[in-house]
Motif scaffolding. Structure first.
Motif, PDB file in Angstrom:
ATOM      1  N   THR A  58       0.991  -1.164   0.055  1.00 38.05           N
ATOM      2  CA  THR A  58      -0.080  -0.056   0.128  1.00 38.05           C
ATOM      3  C   THR A  58       1.120   1.201  -0.026  1.00 38.05           C
ATOM      4  OG1 THR A  58      -1.582   1.116   1.175  1.00 38.05           O
ATOM      5  CG2 THR A  58      -0.041  -0.127   2.480  1.00 38.05           C
ATOM      6  N   ASP A  59       0.467   2.197  -0.496  1.00 34.18           N
ATOM      7  CA  ASP A  59       1.055   3.672  -0.715  1.00 34.18           C
ATOM      8  C   ASP A  59       1.058   4.231   0.936  1.00 34.18           C
ATOM      9  OD1 ASP A  59       1.924   3.227  -3.037  1.00 34.18           O
ATOM     10  OD2 ASP A  59       0.080   4.195  -4.149  1.00 34.18           O
ATOM     11  N   GLU A  60      -0.117   4.169   1.613  1.00 39.21           N
ATOM     12  CA  GLU A  60      -0.163   4.855   2.916  1.00 39.21           C
ATOM     13  C   GLU A  60       0.779   4.389   3.963  1.00 39.21           C
ATOM     14  OE1 GLU A  60      -2.907   3.569   1.108  1.00 39.21           O
ATOM     15  OE2 GLU A  60      -3.637   5.275   0.692  1.00 39.21           O
ATOM     16  N   VAL A  61       1.165   3.027   3.873  1.00 40.83           N
ATOM     17  CA  VAL A  61       2.140   2.264   4.724  1.00 40.83           C
ATOM     18  C   VAL A  61       3.174   1.719   3.644  1.00 40.83           C
ATOM     19  CG1 VAL A  61       3.010   0.789   6.589  1.00 40.83           C
ATOM     20  CG2 VAL A  61       0.501   1.975   6.253  1.00 40.83           C
ATOM     21  N   SER A  62       4.295   2.246   3.612  1.00 38.44           N
ATOM     22  CA  SER A  62       5.512   1.921   2.692  1.00 38.44           C
ATOM     23  C   SER A  62       6.851   1.845   3.193  1.00 38.44           C
ATOM     24  CB  SER A  62       5.279   2.686   1.427  1.00 38.44           C
ATOM     25  OG  SER A  62       5.774   4.208   1.586  1.00 38.44           O
ATOM     26  N   ILE A  63       7.760   0.963   2.789  1.00 36.16           N
ATOM     27  CA  ILE A  63       9.082   1.167   3.182  1.00 36.16           C
ATOM     28  C   ILE A  63      10.104   1.445   2.024  1.00 36.16           C
ATOM     29  CG2 ILE A  63       9.244  -1.195   2.724  1.00 36.16           C
ATOM     30  CD1 ILE A  63      11.578  -1.600   4.731  1.00 36.16           C
ATOM     31  N   SER A  64      11.065   2.447   2.151  1.00 32.46           N
ATOM     32  CA  SER A  64      12.084   2.759   1.014  1.00 32.46           C
ATOM     33  C   SER A  64      13.598   2.831   1.785  1.00 32.46           C
ATOM     34  CB  SER A  64      11.444   4.001   0.681  1.00 32.46           C
ATOM     35  OG  SER A  64      11.771   5.206   1.580  1.00 32.46           O
ATOM     36  N   TYR A  65      14.267   2.633   0.878  1.00 31.78           N
ATOM     37  CA  TYR A  65      15.810   3.029   1.316  1.00 31.78           C
ATOM     38  C   TYR A  65      16.296   4.317   1.073  1.00 31.78           C
ATOM     39  CZ  TYR A  65      20.829   1.805   1.477  1.00 31.78           C
ATOM     40  OH  TYR A  65      22.108   1.704   1.979  1.00 31.78           O
ATOM     41  N   GLN A  66      16.757   4.885   2.086  1.00 28.49           N
ATOM     42  CA  GLN A  66      17.345   5.988   1.829  1.00 28.49           C
ATOM     43  C   GLN A  66      18.860   6.048   2.433  1.00 28.49           C
ATOM     44  OE1 GLN A  66      14.725   9.267   3.013  1.00 28.49           O
ATOM     45  NE2 GLN A  66      12.946   8.588   1.955  1.00 28.49           N
ATOM     46  N   ASP A  67      19.721   6.718   1.646  1.00 30.34           N
ATOM     47  CA  ASP A  67      20.961   7.115   2.287  1.00 30.34           C
ATOM     48  C   ASP A  67      21.648   5.626   2.606  1.00 30.34           C
ATOM     49  OD1 ASP A  67      20.679   9.785   1.678  1.00 30.34           O
ATOM     50  OD2 ASP A  67      19.849   9.865   3.674  1.00 30.34           O
ATOM     51  N   VAL A  68      21.934   5.668   3.866  1.00 34.83           N
ATOM     52  CA  VAL A  68      22.511   4.288   4.161  1.00 34.83           C
ATOM     53  C   VAL A  68      21.630   3.365   5.236  1.00 34.83           C
ATOM     54  CG1 VAL A  68      24.720   5.149   4.267  1.00 34.83           C
ATOM     55  CG2 VAL A  68      23.455   5.301   6.402  1.00 34.83           C
ATOM     56  N   GLY A  69      20.052   3.674   5.240  1.00 30.49           N
ATOM     57  CA  GLY A  69      19.245   3.006   6.006  1.00 30.49           C
ATOM     58  C   GLY A  69      17.968   2.768   5.352  1.00 30.49           C
ATOM     59  N   TYR A  70      16.900   2.400   6.065  1.00 35.00           N
ATOM     60  CA  TYR A  70      15.677   2.065   5.618  1.00 35.00           C
ATOM     61  C   TYR A  70      14.579   3.203   6.519  1.00 35.00           C
ATOM     62  CZ  TYR A  70      16.673  -1.760   3.071  1.00 35.00           C
ATOM     63  OH  TYR A  70      17.314  -2.717   2.150  1.00 35.00           O
ATOM     64  N   LEU A  71      13.492   3.624   5.799  1.00 34.02           N
ATOM     65  CA  LEU A  71      12.741   4.657   6.138  1.00 34.02           C
ATOM     66  C   LEU A  71      11.188   3.919   6.213  1.00 34.02           C
ATOM     67  CD1 LEU A  71      11.422   7.371   7.094  1.00 34.02           C
ATOM     68  CD2 LEU A  71      11.520   8.088   4.691  1.00 34.02           C
ATOM     69  N   LEU A  72      10.267   3.738   7.073  1.00 33.83           N
ATOM     70  CA  LEU A  72       9.032   3.481   6.952  1.00 33.83           C
ATOM     71  C   LEU A  72       8.072   4.925   7.165  1.00 33.83           C
ATOM     72  CD1 LEU A  72       7.148   0.757   7.069  1.00 33.83           C
ATOM     73  CD2 LEU A  72       6.686   1.407   9.483  1.00 33.83           C
ATOM     74  N   ARG A  73       7.184   4.814   6.039  1.00 34.03           N
ATOM     75  CA  ARG A  73       6.136   6.044   6.003  1.00 34.03           C
ATOM     76  C   ARG A  73       5.053   5.652   6.296  1.00 34.03           C
ATOM     77  NH1 ARG A  73       9.728   7.577   1.447  1.00 34.03           N
ATOM     78  NH2 ARG A  73      10.470   9.684   1.897  1.00 34.03           N
ATOM     79  N   CYS A  74       4.074   5.891   7.250  1.00 39.15           N
ATOM     80  CA  CYS A  74       2.962   5.530   7.422  1.00 39.15           C
ATOM     81  C   CYS A  74       1.967   6.710   8.158  1.00 39.15           C
ATOM     82  CB  CYS A  74       2.888   4.318   8.562  1.00 39.15           C
ATOM     83  SG  CYS A  74       3.904   4.710  10.039  1.00 39.15           S
ATOM     84  N   GLU A  75       1.750   7.778   7.343  1.00 42.12           N
ATOM     85  CA  GLU A  75       1.145   8.900   7.621  1.00 42.12           C
ATOM     86  C   GLU A  75      -0.398   8.586   8.159  1.00 42.12           C
ATOM     87  OE1 GLU A  75       2.380  11.752   8.047  1.00 42.12           O
ATOM     88  OE2 GLU A  75       4.260  11.269   7.264  1.00 42.12           O
ATOM     89  N   GLY A  76      -0.838   9.168   9.081  1.00 39.64           N
ATOM     90  CA  GLY A  76      -2.137   9.031   9.615  1.00 39.64           C
ATOM     91  C   GLY A  76      -2.449   7.693  10.495  1.00 39.64           C
ATOM     92  N   VAL A  77      -1.281   6.977  10.448  1.00 38.50           N
ATOM     93  CA  VAL A  77      -1.586   5.808  11.549  1.00 38.50           C
ATOM     94  C   VAL A  77      -1.473   5.972  12.912  1.00 38.50           C
ATOM     95  CG1 VAL A  77      -0.443   3.591  11.679  1.00 38.50           C
ATOM     96  CG2 VAL A  77      -0.508   4.353   9.638  1.00 38.50           C
ATOM     97  N   TRP A  78      -2.327   5.543  13.743  1.00 35.00           N
ATOM     98  CA  TRP A  78      -2.461   5.589  14.962  1.00 35.00           C
ATOM     99  C   TRP A  78      -1.778   4.534  16.052  1.00 35.00           C
ATOM    100  CZ3 TRP A  78      -4.116   3.563  19.576  1.00 35.00           C
ATOM    101  CH2 TRP A  78      -4.408   3.948  20.915  1.00 35.00           C
ATOM    102  N   ILE A  79      -0.641   5.009  16.669  1.00 37.56           N
ATOM    103  CA  ILE A  79       0.169   4.018  17.301  1.00 37.56           C
ATOM    104  C   ILE A  79      -0.010   4.196  18.850  1.00 37.56           C
ATOM    105  CG2 ILE A  79       2.405   3.133  17.650  1.00 37.56           C
ATOM    106  CD1 ILE A  79       2.922   4.164  14.820  1.00 37.56           C
ATOM    107  N   ASP A  80      -0.581   3.077  19.590  1.00 37.17           N
ATOM    108  CA  ASP A  80      -0.715   3.576  20.904  1.00 37.17           C
ATOM    109  C   ASP A  80       0.282   3.723  21.848  1.00 37.17           C
ATOM    110  OD1 ASP A  80       0.775   0.881  20.558  1.00 37.17           O
ATOM    111  OD2 ASP A  80      -0.812  -0.297  21.844  1.00 37.17           O
ATOM    112  N   ILE A  81       1.673   3.185  21.530  1.00 37.67           N
ATOM    113  CA  ILE A  81       2.923   3.507  22.301  1.00 37.67           C
ATOM    114  C   ILE A  81       3.119   4.963  22.022  1.00 37.67           C
ATOM    115  CG2 ILE A  81       4.440   2.911  20.537  1.00 37.67           C
ATOM    116  CD1 ILE A  81       4.831   2.447  24.184  1.00 37.67           C
ATOM    117  N   GLU A  82       2.723   5.600  21.068  1.00 40.91           N
ATOM    118  CA  GLU A  82       3.184   7.081  20.882  1.00 40.91           C
ATOM    119  C   GLU A  82       2.191   7.847  21.688  1.00 40.91           C
ATOM    120  OE1 GLU A  82       5.065   7.225  16.241  1.00 40.91           O
ATOM    121  OE2 GLU A  82       3.156   8.062  16.654  1.00 40.91           O
ATOM    122  N   GLN A  83       0.937   7.540  21.713  1.00 36.30           N
ATOM    123  CA  GLN A  83       0.050   8.208  22.458  1.00 36.30           C
ATOM    124  C   GLN A  83       0.122   8.231  23.933  1.00 36.30           C
ATOM    125  OE1 GLN A  83      -2.486   9.978  20.845  1.00 36.30           O
ATOM    126  NE2 GLN A  83      -1.422   9.535  19.028  1.00 36.30           N
TER     127      GLN A  83
END
Length: 254
Positions: A58-83
């Motif tokens: 899905t485009d809403e939750v995606s993983i990409s390689y940048q520079d020397v590591g990996y990035l997870l994009r998940c805009e609008g996702v509610w995560i209980d530990i963050e709250q």
């Protein structure tokens, strides 16, 4: 899901989600996913990342390689530990600013968001570190609520919060001490003894230790019936003329 069984894809997702919005270096992922350092970790990471991309799909939750590591994009996702972390910080801020009502509300929100151990069953060091931090934070919130219940002379709430505390840390003697006092004030001497017996058993079996002198004194005071009918007020002590008066058994942090 069956697809989560593909190699390290699940563990990779968990760690990237915990660090969402940040590029996590490959070396850090090697340490987290393959701490023993064996095998071709570079290839294994690529395989795990490829499997994760296929699982997410899905485009809403995606993983990409940048520079020397990996990035997870998940805009609008509610995560209980963050709250949960946000609620803890809000409670601290309110306490610093001298706003007890706002602090109390934030502590209530924190314990509502805490639904058990962080990634229960996950043995990775990073997960265990976060797990222990979350436990300590929720114990602080529960203690705040217990103290508030004592100030309001609400024995039922004190019992509720102490039981929640002991479900997280079954060796915390101060919670048993509060239960002795509250049940003693209610005249429920059988409950006083039951909590004492449980305290003794847990300390013996779990820590190879016995109750402290303070715990024994508070138990004797409660079981004697001398607390019957008294009100619970944080920081106060019953029977000023007795040796047990100096124990101040109402505070978890005294």
């Amino acid at each position: 899901m069956e697809s989560w069984r593909a190699g390290k894809a699940r563990n990779l997702f968990q760690f990237l989600l915990f660090n969402r919005g940040q590029v996590v270096p490959r070396d850090r992922l090697y340490e987290v996913l393959w701490p023993d350092g064996e095998g071709d970790r570079a290839t294994s990471l690529k395989v795990a990342a490829h499997a994760l991309r296929r699982i997410l799909g899905t485009d809403e939750v995606s993983i990409s390689y940048q520079d020397v590591g990996y990035l997870l994009r998940c805009e609008g996702v509610w995560i209980d530990i963050e709250q949960f972390e946000a609620a803890i910080e809000a409670a601290r801020a309110a306490e610093r600013e001298g706003d007890p009502g706002r602090a109390l509300a934030a502590h209530h929100r924190a314990i509502t968001l805490y639904r058990g151990d962080f990634l229960d069953g996950e043995a990775a060091h990073w997960a265990d570190e976060q797990r222990q931090w979350a436990r300590s934070m929720v114990l602080g919130s529960l203690n705040h609520l217990r103290a508030d219940a004592m100030r309001r002379s609400d024995p039922g709430a004190v019992i509720t919060w102490c039981r929640r505390i002991l479900s997280i840390d079954p060796f915390l003697e101060e919670a048993y001490q509060n239960l002795f006092v509250v049940h003693g004030m209610l005249g429920e001497l059988g409950q006083v003894r039951n909590w004492h017996d449980l305290c003794v058993q847990r300390l013996r079996d779990g820590l190879d230790a016995g109750p402290s002198h303070r715990t024994r004194k508070i138990f004797e005071l409660a079981l004697s019936g001398r607390l019957l009918g008294r009100e619970a007020t944080a920081g106060s002590a019953p029977e000023p003329a007795t040796a047990a008066a100096s124990l101040q058994p109402f505070s978890l942090t005294a």
